[in-house]
Design an enzyme around this catalytic site. Structure first.
Site, mmCIF file in Angstrom:
data_model
loop_
_atom_site.group_PDB
_atom_site.id
_atom_site.type_symbol
_atom_site.label_atom_id
_atom_site.label_comp_id
_atom_site.label_asym_id
_atom_site.label_seq_id
_atom_site.Cartn_x
_atom_site.Cartn_y
_atom_site.Cartn_z
ATOM 1 N N GLY A 174 -33.739 -40.418 -20.622
ATOM 2 C CA GLY A 174 -32.201 -40.560 -20.732
ATOM 3 C C GLY A 174 -31.805 -41.001 -19.446
ATOM 4 O O GLY A 174 -30.953 -41.687 -19.236
ATOM 5 N N TRP A 176 -32.866 -44.408 -18.677
ATOM 6 C CA TRP A 176 -32.227 -45.428 -19.290
ATOM 7 C C TRP A 176 -30.940 -45.885 -18.382
ATOM 8 O O TRP A 176 -30.439 -46.937 -18.372
ATOM 9 C CB TRP A 176 -31.377 -44.688 -20.461
ATOM 10 N N HIS A 177 -30.220 -45.047 -17.605
ATOM 11 C CA HIS A 177 -29.063 -45.300 -16.637
ATOM 12 C C HIS A 177 -29.484 -46.408 -15.733
ATOM 13 O O HIS A 177 -28.795 -46.987 -14.963
ATOM 14 C CB HIS A 177 -28.700 -44.083 -15.939
ATOM 15 N N GLY A 178 -30.937 -46.460 -15.192
ATOM 16 C CA GLY A 178 -31.107 -47.487 -14.108
ATOM 17 C C GLY A 178 -32.537 -47.538 -13.925
ATOM 18 O O GLY A 178 -33.275 -46.404 -13.757
ATOM 19 N N PHE A 234 -25.536 -50.216 -16.220
ATOM 20 C CA PHE A 234 -26.595 -49.566 -16.948
ATOM 21 C C PHE A 234 -27.082 -50.217 -18.144
ATOM 22 O O PHE A 234 -26.710 -51.347 -18.539
ATOM 23 C CB PHE A 234 -25.987 -48.257 -17.433
#
Lengths: 332, 469
Positions: free
Chosen positions: B321, B324-326, B469
Site C-alpha cells: 500500500g 502504491w503511492h510512489g 500517485f
C-alpha cells in the site's frame, strides 16, 4: 422533488443549483467588491509573497527602501542579480575598512533603473568615493519587452512600488497584504523558504548583508549553450539603456566609476569567446562613457563548480568573487 | 485537466449542458460521460488515452469471459491474466525505473558496474486509481459478488467518470454500476450537499492545503534541515497539507458527482480524531484501505492462517500500500511503518489491551495515534534520501526561536477553521452536519470559503498531491 424526462427537468436542475449557489455567490461577490474598493482607495501594495515576480519585487522594494534610508557610504555597488547574489558587500566592508553598500537588484530593472536608484540614494545621503557598476553579459541581449513585462524598470524610475495589475489581481493581492499576511504570514517557497524562511528574513538578510545576499537554489543542470550565445548580441534596448545610464552617472556625485563584468562559466567558453567578450565589453564601456581604466581587472570566467546557474554564483563562487573585488578596492 | 484548471468551469458547464437533457436516457448519458471523461483525461496528455481505453476494454472483456466460463481453473487463469496485465502496465509505467535503479545500487554495493536500462516513462495520470478500479471489478465477478456489465459504454462510464478518474476515490463495481444502469435523479438535498462539498473542497485545497505546503515544503523538508522543532512542525504541516489537499479533492469529486446524480463515497472520515491506528485506517483514504483489505489482505489469507501469518499479511499489505503511492523507498518504509503499527496494535488487542478502559485512555490513544501518523508523514514526505536523513538526524537537535512561533501561528490559523468544522461534524457524528445549518449560515460560510479561494489562488496553487500517485 421528482424528475421528469422533459427539458423542464433541465431547467429545474439549473433552478435548484442556482437556488443554492446564489447566496454564497452573493457573499463572495460582496467580499470581492469590498476588496476592490479597498484597492481603489489605496492601490499601493506592500510586497507579499504572492503573484508573479514577487521574489524580485521583494528584492527591489528592499533596495529602494535602503536607498531611502541608508546613511552615507564610501563605495556604492549597483547592477543586476549577478551582483546582488554574487558579492558579499558586508565582507567587503569589513575587510577593506570602507563602508561598502550595494543597491544591486535584478536585470529587468535595467541600467536606467539601477542609475535611478543610485541617484535617489546619492542625492539624499551624499557622495560616494566610488561607484561600481556590475553587469552580467547574460543580460546584454535583453529586449524592451523584458524590461516592461513586470514593470520593475518603471517602479525604479518612479521610486515607488505600484504594480499595474488587473483589478482582480490587485484586489486580492491588496487583501492578502493587508489581512492574510498580517494574520498568517506565509514563508517563501522552495529553496528560499528553506534558506531564508520568511520574506522579512530575506529583507533582514539583505540589510545586514549591506545590500547583498546569496542564491539559495541548488545547483541546477547548467545549460551548455555556447558562450557566444550570450555575447554576440548587444540589443538595441540594452544599448539605449546603457547610454542613458552613462548620462545619469556622469551627473552623480561620485569620485570614480568602475565597471565589473560578472565572470561567466568557464566550460562553455570557446576560443573565440574571449574576443567576442572583449568586443562586447568595449562597446558597453563606450555606451557608459567610461575610460578604459574603469574596467575592473577580473577574470572573464570562473570554474563551473562555482555557479548555481548560468548567471549566479553559488556561495563559494560568491566568496571568490568578493576576494577578487577586494583586491581591486584601491581607494585613495 | 484538473479541478484547478481555468478551463475546468467551462468544461463542467459544457458537460452539464450536454448531459442534463440526456440523463434519463441511460445509453446516451453514459456515452456523454465517457466522451467528456476521455476529453478530461486527454487534456493532460492525449497519448495516454489509448492506454486507458485499452485497459478498460480488456477488463470488460475479461469480466464477461470470467462470468461465462464455467471451469474454475479457466476462470482463475482469466482473472490472473487480467490482474497480471493491469499490474504489469502499472509496474512498467510506475516502478520499472525504481527497481532498475535500486537493483543497480545493490550491484554497485557488491562491487559490480551494472548498466541497466531505464525507461523514463511519464507516469500516466490516474493509472494507480483506474487500475485498481478494474482489478476490483474483475475479482468481484470472480468471487461471484458482481454480475459482469454487458454494455461496454456503461462499464467505461464506471471506470472513466472524470471526477474520480485521476485521484479517486477508488470505486467498486457493486456501488457504481447500478447507478450507471438506471436513469439518474438529483434532488434538492443532493444539490445542497454538492454545493457545500465543492465549496468546502476547494477551500480545503487552496486556502488550507497549499499554504500548509509553503510551511512543509519551504521551511521544513529540505536537506539542510537541522532543527528538530522544524521536523515536528513540518510533520504537522504536511499532515494538514495532505489531508486538506486529498480530502479537498475527494469532496469536490463527490460534489460534482452528486450534481449529476452519481454518488461517490466519502473518502475520509475525520482521520485525525482516530484513537488508534486501526481506527485511523478506517478513516483515512477509505477507498484505498478497504480495497487493500478486500483484494490484497484477504487474498493473502487475511487472519485465517494463524497469528504469525496474519501479522505478515498485514505487513505485506501495508508495505505494498505504501509502494502504491510512489516508486520510492520512503513510501515503502512508510507503508512498513504503518504495517508495524497496525501489527503492534493487533498484538496489544489480542493480549487484552484496552486503552479505552484506562483513565484518559481515549485521549492517550489519540495522542499516540497522532505521534505514529505524524512520524509516518515525515517518512512519506521525505522523497529524497538526503532529506530523510536530514530530517531524522535533526531530531537530535532541539531549538526554539521567534521563527518557530511564527510557524506555529500560521499552522494554528490554518488548522482553526478546519478543526471548527470537523468538531461540529464530530459532535453531530455526521459528515453532513453543516448541511443542517440554516440556509443563510451555510451560504455565508460557503461564500466566505469561495472568497478565500479567490484570494489564496493568487499565492499560487500547487497541483493535487495525489495526482502524482
Amino acid at each position: 422533488m421528482a424528475s421528469s424526462t422533459s427539458s423542464s427537468d433541465f431547467v429545474l436542475w439549473f433552478r435548484d443549483v442556482g437556488g443554492e449557489v446564489w447566496r454564497p455567490a452573493l457573499i463572495a461577490g460582496l467580499l470581492v467588491v469590498g476588496a476592490l474598493g479597498l484597492y481603489r482607495v489605496d492601490p499601493t501594495i506592500p510586497p507579499v509573497p504572492i503573484g508573479r515576480g514577487f521574489l524580485e519585487l521583494m528584492f527591489l522594494s528592499t533596495q529602494m527602501d535602503r536607498a531611502a534610508e541608508l546613511p552615507a557610504s564610501d563605495v556604492l555597488i549597483v547592477g543586476d542579480s549577478s551582483s546582488l547574489m554574487g558579492l558579499d558587500a558586508a565582507a567587503l566592508s569589513q575587510r577593506s575598512g570602507k563602508n561598502v553598500q550595494s543597491l544591486a537588484v535584478m536585470a529587468p530593472v535595467g541600467p536606467v533603473g539601477y542609475a535611478a536608484i543610485a541617484r535617489r540614494y546619492l542625492e539624499r545621503a551624499g557622495p560616494v568615493r566610488r561607484l561600481i557598476i556590475q553587469l552580467s553579459p547574460a543580460t546584454f541581449d535583453m529586449r524592451d519587452a523584458e524590461f516592461a513585462s513586470l514593470g520593475f524598470e518603471q517602479m525604479a524610475l518612479d521610486g515607488q512600488i505600484t504594480r499595474a495589475l488587473p483589478w482582480w489581481e490587485g484586489a486580492r493581492t491588496k487583501l492578502y497584504a493587508t489581512m492574510i499576511d498580517q494574520v498568517m504570514p506565509l514563508p517563501l517557497r522552495g529553496a528560499y523558504g528553506a534558506s531564508y524562511g520568511w520574506p522579512a528574513d530575506v529583507r533582514e538578510y539583505i540589510w545586514s548583508g549591506h545590500g547583498t545576499m546569496y542564491d539559495p537554489t541548488a545547483s541546477r543542470p547548467l545549460d551548455f549553450r555556447p558562450i557566444e550565445g550570450e555575447y554576440t548580441v548587444l540589443s538595441g534596448a540594452m544599448a539605449r539603456r546603457l547610454s542613458e545610464m552613462g548620462q545619469i552617472v556622469r551627473q552623480l556625485p561620485v569620485g570614480s566609476v568602475k565597471l565589473l563584468i560578472t565572470p561567466m562559466r568557464k566550460a562553455p567558453f570557446t576560443p573565440s569567446s574571449r574576443m567576442i567578450r572583449d568586443t562586447m565589453v568595449a562597446e558597453v564601456m563606450r555606451l557608459l562613457g567610461l575610460p578604459p581604466d574603469a574596467l575592473l581587472d577580473l577574470p572573464a570566467t570562473l570554474p563551473d563548480e562555482l555557479f548555481v546557474s548560468s548567471r549566479h554564483l553559488n556561495q563559494k563562487g560568491r566568496a571568490m568573487l568578493t576576494d577578487l573585488l577586494l583586491a581591486q578596492m584601491d581607494l585613495p | 485537466m484538473s479541478f484547478l484548471d481555468w478551463a475546468f468551469p467551462a468544461f463542467l458547464l459544457a458537460f452539464a449542458i450536454v448531459y442534463l437533457p440526456l440523463r434519463q436516457r441511460v445509453d446516451w448519458r453514459n456515452r456523454v460521460i465517457v466522451l467528456f471523461s476521455l476529453t478530461f483525461y486527454g487534456w493532460w496528455d492525449w497519448r495516454f488515452v489509448a492506454l486507458l481505453v485499452f485497459t478498460t476494454v480488456l477488463d470488460w472483456l475479461v469480466g464477461r469471459a470470467v462470468e461465462a466460463e464455467g471451469d474454475p481453473v479457466a476462470r482463475r487463469w482469466l482473472v490472473t491474466a487480467s490482474v497480471t496485465t493491469n499490474l504489469a502496465v502499472l509496474g512498467v509505467c510506475k516502478y520499472f525505473d525504481f527497481f532498475a535503479q535500486s537493483f543497480s545500487a545493490l550491484l554497485i554495493q557488491i562491487g559490480m558496474q551494472p548498466d541497466l536500462p531505464t525507461l523514463r516513462f511519464i507516469l500516466p495520470l490516474g493509472i494507480s486509481f483506474y487500475t485498481f478500479h478494474s482489478i476490483g471489478y474483475v475479482v468481484d465477478i470472480y468471487r461471484g459478488r458482481l454480475k459482469a456489465e454487458r454494455d461496454l459504454v456503461t462499464y467505461a462510464a464506471f471506470i472513466t467518470f472524470f471526477p474520480q478518474l485521476v485521484a479517486g476515490p477508488i470505486v467498486r463495481g457493486g456501488d457504481m454500476l447500478p447507478q450507471y444502469r438506471r436513469p439518474v435523479t438529483t434532488n434538492r438535498a443532493d444539490i445542497v450537499e454538492a454545493v457545500w462539498l465543492i465549496a468546502y473542497g476547494y477551500f480545503l485545497k487552496v486556502a488550507i492545503g497549499d499554504p500548509a505546503g509553503f510551511l512543509s515544503d519551504g521551511v521544513s523538508f529540505h536537506p539542510a534541515q537541522s532543527s528538530g522543532s522544524y521536523v515536528v512542525l513540518g510533520a504537522i504541516a504536511f499532515g494538514v497539507q495532505i489531508y486538506a489537499d486529498f480530502n479537498g479533492y475527494s469532496l469536490i469529486a463527490r460534489g460534482i458527482g452528486l450534481l449529476f446524480g452519481i454518488r461517490l463515497i466519502y473518502n475520509f472520515n475525520q482521520p485525525y480524531v482516530a484513537t488508534s491506528i486501526q481506527d485511523f485506517w478506517r478513516r483515512w483514504h477509505i477507498s484505498l484501505s478497504t480495497w487493500l483489505r478486500d483484494y490484497l489482505y484477504i487474498s493473502l489469507g487475511g487472519n485465517r492462517g494463524g497469528r504469525v501469518r496474519t501479522h505478515l499479511n498485514l505487513l505485506v499489505t501495508m508495505a505494498l500500500g505504501g509502494l502504491w503511492h510512489g516508486a520510492s523507498i520512503n513510501f515503502l518504509i512508510w507503508g512498513i511503518w504503518h504495517g508495524l503499527a497496525l501489527s503492534v496494535h493487533r498484538m496489544w488487542r489480542d493480549a487484552g489491551g484496552r486503552l479505552e478502559a484506562w483513565p484518559f485512555g481515549p485521549m492517550l490513544g489519540w495522542v499516540l495515534t497522532l505521534i505514529v501518523v505524524g512520524f509516518g508523514w515525515v517518512l512519506f514526505r521525505s522523497t529524497d534520501p538526503d532529506v530523510l536523513t536530514a530530517m531524522l538526524t535533526a531530531l537530535r537537535h532541539w531549538d526554539w526561536s521567534a521563527d518557530h512561533w511564527r510557524y506555529v501561528r500560521v499552522l494554528a490559523t490554518l488548522i482553526a477553521p478546519v478543526a471548527a468544522i470537523e468538531w461540529w461534524q464530530w459532535r453531530r457524528q455526521s459528515l453532513t452536519a453543516p448541511l443542517n445549518w440554516s440556509i443563510w449560515t451555510r451560504g455565508v460560510a460557503a461564500g466566505a470559503m469561495a472568497f478565500m479561494v479567490f484570494v489564496m489562488l493568487g499565492a499560487g496553487s500547487s497541483g493535487f498531491i495525489y495526482f502524482q500517485f
